[in-house]
Design a protein around this motif. Structure first.
Motif, short mmCIF file in Angstrom:
data_model
loop_
_atom_site.label_atom_id
_atom_site.label_comp_id
_atom_site.label_asym_id
_atom_site.label_seq_id
_atom_site.Cartn_x
_atom_site.Cartn_y
_atom_site.Cartn_z
N ASP A 8 0.85 -1.19 0.00
CA ASP A 8 0.00 0.00 0.00
C ASP A 8 0.88 1.24 0.00
O ASP A 8 1.63 1.48 0.94
CB ASP A 8 -0.91 -0.01 1.22
CG ASP A 8 -1.88 1.16 1.23
OD1 ASP A 8 -2.03 1.82 0.19
OD2 ASP A 8 -2.49 1.40 2.29
N ALA A 9 0.79 2.00 -1.08
CA ALA A 9 1.60 3.22 -1.18
C ALA A 9 0.72 4.47 -1.13
O ALA A 9 1.12 5.52 -1.59
CB ALA A 9 2.40 3.20 -2.47
N SER A 10 -0.47 4.33 -0.54
CA SER A 10 -1.35 5.50 -0.45
C SER A 10 -0.68 6.55 0.43
O SER A 10 -0.08 6.25 1.45
CB SER A 10 -2.71 5.11 0.13
OG SER A 10 -2.55 4.55 1.41
N TRP A 17 5.85 4.35 -8.16
CA TRP A 17 6.61 3.61 -9.16
C TRP A 17 7.41 2.47 -8.53
O TRP A 17 7.79 1.51 -9.18
CB TRP A 17 7.59 4.54 -9.89
CG TRP A 17 8.60 5.16 -8.96
CD1 TRP A 17 8.47 6.31 -8.25
CD2 TRP A 17 9.87 4.62 -8.59
NE1 TRP A 17 9.58 6.54 -7.47
CE2 TRP A 17 10.47 5.51 -7.66
CE3 TRP A 17 10.58 3.47 -8.96
CZ2 TRP A 17 11.71 5.28 -7.10
CZ3 TRP A 17 11.83 3.27 -8.38
CH2 TRP A 17 12.39 4.16 -7.47
N LEU A 18 7.64 2.57 -7.21
CA LEU A 18 8.44 1.59 -6.50
C LEU A 18 7.64 0.34 -6.10
O LEU A 18 8.22 -0.71 -5.83
CB LEU A 18 9.03 2.25 -5.26
CG LEU A 18 10.06 1.51 -4.45
CD1 LEU A 18 11.26 1.16 -5.32
CD2 LEU A 18 10.49 2.34 -3.27
N VAL A 19 6.32 0.44 -6.11
CA VAL A 19 5.47 -0.65 -5.63
C VAL A 19 5.73 -1.96 -6.38
O VAL A 19 5.97 -2.99 -5.74
CB VAL A 19 3.98 -0.25 -5.68
CG1 VAL A 19 3.08 -1.45 -5.41
CG2 VAL A 19 3.69 0.85 -4.67
N TRP A 25 10.66 -7.81 -5.21
CA TRP A 25 11.76 -8.06 -4.31
C TRP A 25 11.31 -8.92 -3.12
O TRP A 25 12.00 -9.87 -2.74
CB TRP A 25 12.33 -6.74 -3.80
CG TRP A 25 13.47 -6.95 -2.85
CD1 TRP A 25 14.77 -7.19 -3.16
CD2 TRP A 25 13.39 -6.96 -1.42
NE1 TRP A 25 15.51 -7.35 -2.02
CE2 TRP A 25 14.69 -7.21 -0.94
CE3 TRP A 25 12.35 -6.78 -0.51
CZ2 TRP A 25 14.96 -7.29 0.42
CZ3 TRP A 25 12.63 -6.86 0.84
CH2 TRP A 25 13.92 -7.11 1.29
N VAL A 26 10.16 -8.59 -2.55
CA VAL A 26 9.65 -9.34 -1.40
C VAL A 26 9.37 -10.79 -1.80
O VAL A 26 9.79 -11.73 -1.12
CB VAL A 26 8.38 -8.67 -0.81
CG1 VAL A 26 7.71 -9.59 0.20
CG2 VAL A 26 8.74 -7.35 -0.16
#
Length: 61
Positions: A8-10, A17-19, A25-26
């Motif tokens: 969640d990047a809210s 853009w990193l999401v 990666w995770v």
């Protein structure tokens, strides 16, 4: 393969853009780091259970 990981990047619109990179990666880290450890624990548990179980008594009355 289903993806059960949500990032969640809210409130961090400048980092949206990193999401996808973070999700990849995770997932990759879990697959290559945690999965072998988990598989070893499960394998060890099965081997222990097989050693301790009297299979003949389960089949013969």
């Amino acid at each position: 393969m289903t993806r059960d990981i949500d990032v969640d990047a809210s409130g961090l619109a400048s980092l949206s853009w990193l999401v996808p990179k973070l999700e990849s990666w995770v997932i990759g880290n879990l697959r290559y780091s945690a999965l072998p450890v988990l598989e070893k624990c499960i394998r060890d548990a099965f081997e222990y259970a097989i050693e301790k179980t009297d299979c003949v008594s389960l089949v013969v009355d």
